[in-house]
Design an enzyme around this catalytic site. Sequence first.
Site, PDB file in Angstrom:
ATOM      1  N   ARG A 173       0.518   3.784  -6.487  1.00 30.95           N
ATOM      2  CA  ARG A 173       0.362   3.759  -7.935  1.00 30.95           C
ATOM      3  C   ARG A 173       0.464   5.187  -8.469  1.00 30.95           C
ATOM      4  O   ARG A 173       0.204   6.149  -7.736  1.00 30.95           O
ATOM      5  CB  ARG A 173      -0.994   3.174  -8.327  1.00 30.95           C
ATOM      6  N   ARG A 272       6.594   0.524  -7.166  1.00 36.03           N
ATOM      7  CA  ARG A 272       5.647  -0.174  -6.276  1.00 36.03           C
ATOM      8  C   ARG A 272       6.150  -1.581  -5.950  1.00 36.03           C
ATOM      9  O   ARG A 272       6.031  -2.044  -4.813  1.00 36.03           O
ATOM     10  CB  ARG A 272       4.286  -0.206  -6.966  1.00 36.03           C
TER      11      ARG A 272
END
Length: 321
Positions: A173, A272
């Site tokens: 993240r 991601r």
Amino acid sequence: MSFEISAVPAAHAAAVGPAASADPAQNAGVLYLLTLGTKQSREKVKRLLNAVAQEFGYANLAECEWGKMRAVHILAKKAKMEQEGKAPATINLLVSVLKGVAKQAWSLDQMSDHDKAVILSLKGARGSRASASEGRALEPNESSKLFGSCDIDTTHGLRDALVIALGIASGLRRTEIASIQIKDLDEEAGLIRVIGKGNKLRNIYPSETVWSLIRRWRIIRGEGGCSNLFCAIRKGDHLITAKPISGNSVYQILRRRGTAAGVRNFTPHDMRRTFATRMFESGADINIVRKALGHSSILTTQRYDKRGEEQVRNFATQIKV
């Protein structure tokens, strides 16, 4: 002011009084925000609760008398969203958040056991729907263009290339990228220790390409200044080693690189999703992907599987009668 959703019977709306507590410590919505793990999550839920509070007839979440919320108000809001064609995931987020607020109201003795139990028994919307808000995985040529937009012979370019590599090749993240500590780099063991959502520690295992970028960046960055791996850079490639970058800085870096590379409909979190999808494509089972992403539940991990219809076609057409 009072809870006033048009689908709610007048008798329920009339039962809500006008005065809200001015003490934040006694406001269930405010306390619920404090239970959330990251600033990003809190900001998202804050916007949602402010919008709901205004629909309920209050100026904002801090003035809303959440203890007087009942299941009928949530059901009315849910029905309204379904009529508006909102995605099930969007509706379910609302239901989940309001359940959390109800728990806080109960803990403050502002809601009865019965009313809390009824709210917690509410079901979310069924089904799923693909939408732009759910993001996507980058195509290989897109990730190559994104990475190629960085001139790694410059300080800015090298830092940005490493940020992209950690997102796509390690699934971090943006807040995790920004908060990497130099002390948590263990090249001998081939891992980086990362503190993720919920203050959970996990190990990530970068590829040699990523380690190569890390080594180059550390030579330029040096060991002084802050404890973070990434630091700010002024114009002219002048490092400010005492100033770590933030998650928002990573967001801005990635948005600029996406624009420069001509990658359309790109959001930073797509990196991601790309990492997870490529793990699935390589044959990793969902529990391995869950651990790599730092998820608590495989239900969350499932949403990161962005393999397309073409792969469904490829596998399905191989099935024999």
